[in-house]
Every structure is written in C-alpha cells, then in structure tokens.
Design an enzyme around this catalytic site. Structure first.
Site, PDB file in Angstrom:
ATOM      1  N   GLY A 173      36.659  25.522 -27.124  1.00 60.35           N
ATOM      2  CA  GLY A 173      35.480  26.376 -27.259  1.00 60.35           C
ATOM      3  C   GLY A 173      35.581  27.182 -28.535  1.00 60.35           C
TER       4      GLY A 173
ATOM      5  CD  GLN B 126      36.910  32.127 -31.518  1.00 57.16           C
ATOM      6  OE1 GLN B 126      36.146  31.464 -30.833  1.00 57.16           O
ATOM      7  NE2 GLN B 126      38.220  31.934 -31.524  1.00 57.16           N
TER       8      GLN B 126
ATOM      9  CB  CYS C  85      42.350  32.747 -28.301  1.00 60.66           C
ATOM     10  SG  CYS C  85      40.920  33.209 -29.293  1.00 60.66           S
ATOM     11  CG  LEU C  86      40.869  27.694 -31.682  1.00 63.02           C
ATOM     12  CD1 LEU C  86      39.578  27.031 -32.121  1.00 63.02           C
ATOM     13  CD2 LEU C  86      42.064  26.803 -31.945  1.00 63.02           C
TER      14      LEU C  86
ATOM     15  CG  HIS D  18      38.526  32.395 -24.088  1.00 61.05           C
ATOM     16  ND1 HIS D  18      39.888  32.598 -24.060  1.00 61.05           N
ATOM     17  CD2 HIS D  18      38.186  32.371 -25.413  1.00 61.05           C
ATOM     18  CE1 HIS D  18      40.333  32.694 -25.309  1.00 61.05           C
ATOM     19  NE2 HIS D  18      39.328  32.553 -26.145  1.00 61.05           N
ATOM     20  CD  GLU D  19      35.140  30.186 -26.576  1.00 57.81           C
ATOM     21  OE1 GLU D  19      34.861  30.906 -27.548  1.00 57.81           O
ATOM     22  OE2 GLU D  19      36.251  29.620 -26.445  1.00 57.81           O
TER      23      GLU D  19
ATOM     24  CG  HIS E  59      35.740  35.097 -28.554  1.00 58.01           C
ATOM     25  ND1 HIS E  59      36.665  35.754 -29.322  1.00 58.01           N
ATOM     26  CD2 HIS E  59      36.371  33.974 -28.113  1.00 58.01           C
ATOM     27  CE1 HIS E  59      37.803  35.067 -29.339  1.00 58.01           C
ATOM     28  NE2 HIS E  59      37.648  33.973 -28.607  1.00 58.01           N
TER      29      HIS E  59
END
Ligand code: ZN
Length: 169
Positions: free
Chosen positions: A46, A51, A94-95, A136-137, A140
């Site tokens: 995702g 990000q 997470c990226l 999670h997304e 963000h």
C-alpha cells in the site's frame, strides 16, 4: 510513469493531515499511475500520497502478497465508517519507516467508504491483511505512522537508532 521518492521518518511532512481531493482529472490519474509504479518497485502492499510528498487524501493498495496480477485499487478521501473486533497485526512495516517492524493492535474488520479513481462512491468491507492495509494507509492520511500505535519505549528506541544513523551520514 515514474518512480517517486518515498519520504521516511523522521521527515515532518509525513505528519501533515491531508486535504480531500476535489478534482478527478488527468493530473490525478498521472499521480496515481506514478504511485502504483512506486509501490510495486518498493515493493509494498500500500502507499499513501503523503509518503510521496502529496498532502492529499489518496491511497493505493494491492494486498495480494504475491502481486502477480498488478491489479491495485485506489481510494480517494477514504474513511473508516465501521470497525469491529481486534487483531494483532504481526510484524507490520512501512515504506516510510525503514528497517523496523512491530506488532500493532488493529481492528479485525473495517468498512471503508470513499471514491474510486474515477470519483465514483465505493465501499469496501475488509478483514485479514486487507483490513490492516486499509487501516495503515488511512492512518497516513491523518499524519499517523504505525509506530504511533506501539509503546513509547519501542518508538523511542527506533527514533534513537534512526538519529544515530543520520548523524553518521
Ligand atoms: Zn506506511
């Protein structure tokens, strides 16, 4: 299409709340295509626009862990309207939080409403990995990282480790 730079902790831009998307236009479609290429290249399941430096309410995801089909979904202005139960998301990562994973307490299932990439209303009922990815997304989009959901002790250890490596370089 192009691969975008992914911002990483402790970049303060990641803490910004995002603005709702009002125009579904060609620029938006290009942005989405770039985000998809970036997500698959990383690879990740995702990606939220914040990000990659865009403070808009936009996420993409492909919770098929093998990602063989390259079929991803897009949500504009997503909101969790219902959540049920509790589950431990194991080894969440997470990226934007490199070299760190942790268990995170999450809702077991969620109902998410938003718009698809053409601006049509959609709702998604999710459990399992998809439910975790959506939570999670959407976090963000509110300037929240998964490390905000773990103990402050663990979070501070991670912060110190990152600070140390930043000082070295
Ligand atoms: Zn993330």
């Amino acid at each position: 299409m192009s691969i975008l730079d992914i911002l990483t902790f402790p970049d303060r831009f990641l803490l910004n709340p995002t603005r709702p998307i009002e125009n579904v236009d060609g620029d938006l479609q290009n942005r989405i295509n770039d985000m998809a290429e970036t997500m698959y290249a990383a690879p990740g399941v995702g990606l939220a626009a914040i990000q990659v430096g865009i403070d808009q309410s936009l996420i993409i995801f492909d919770a098929d862990t093998e990602q063989k089909n390259g079929v991803y979904r897009v949500l504009l202005n997503p909101k969790i309207v219902e959540s049920h139960g509790e589950i431990i998301s194991e080894d969440e990562g997470c990226l934007s939080v490199p070299d760190f994973r942790s268990n995170v307490r999450r809702a077991r299932s969620v109902l998410v409403e938003g718009l698809d990439r053409d601006g049509n209303p959609v709702s998604i009922e999710a459990d399992g990995l998809l439910s975790i990815v959506l939570q999670h997304e959407i976090d963000h989009l509110q300037g929240k990282l998964f490390i905000d959901r773990i103990s402050s002790l663990k979070r501070n250890l991670y912060r110190k480790r990152i600070q140390k490596s930043l000082n070295k370089s």
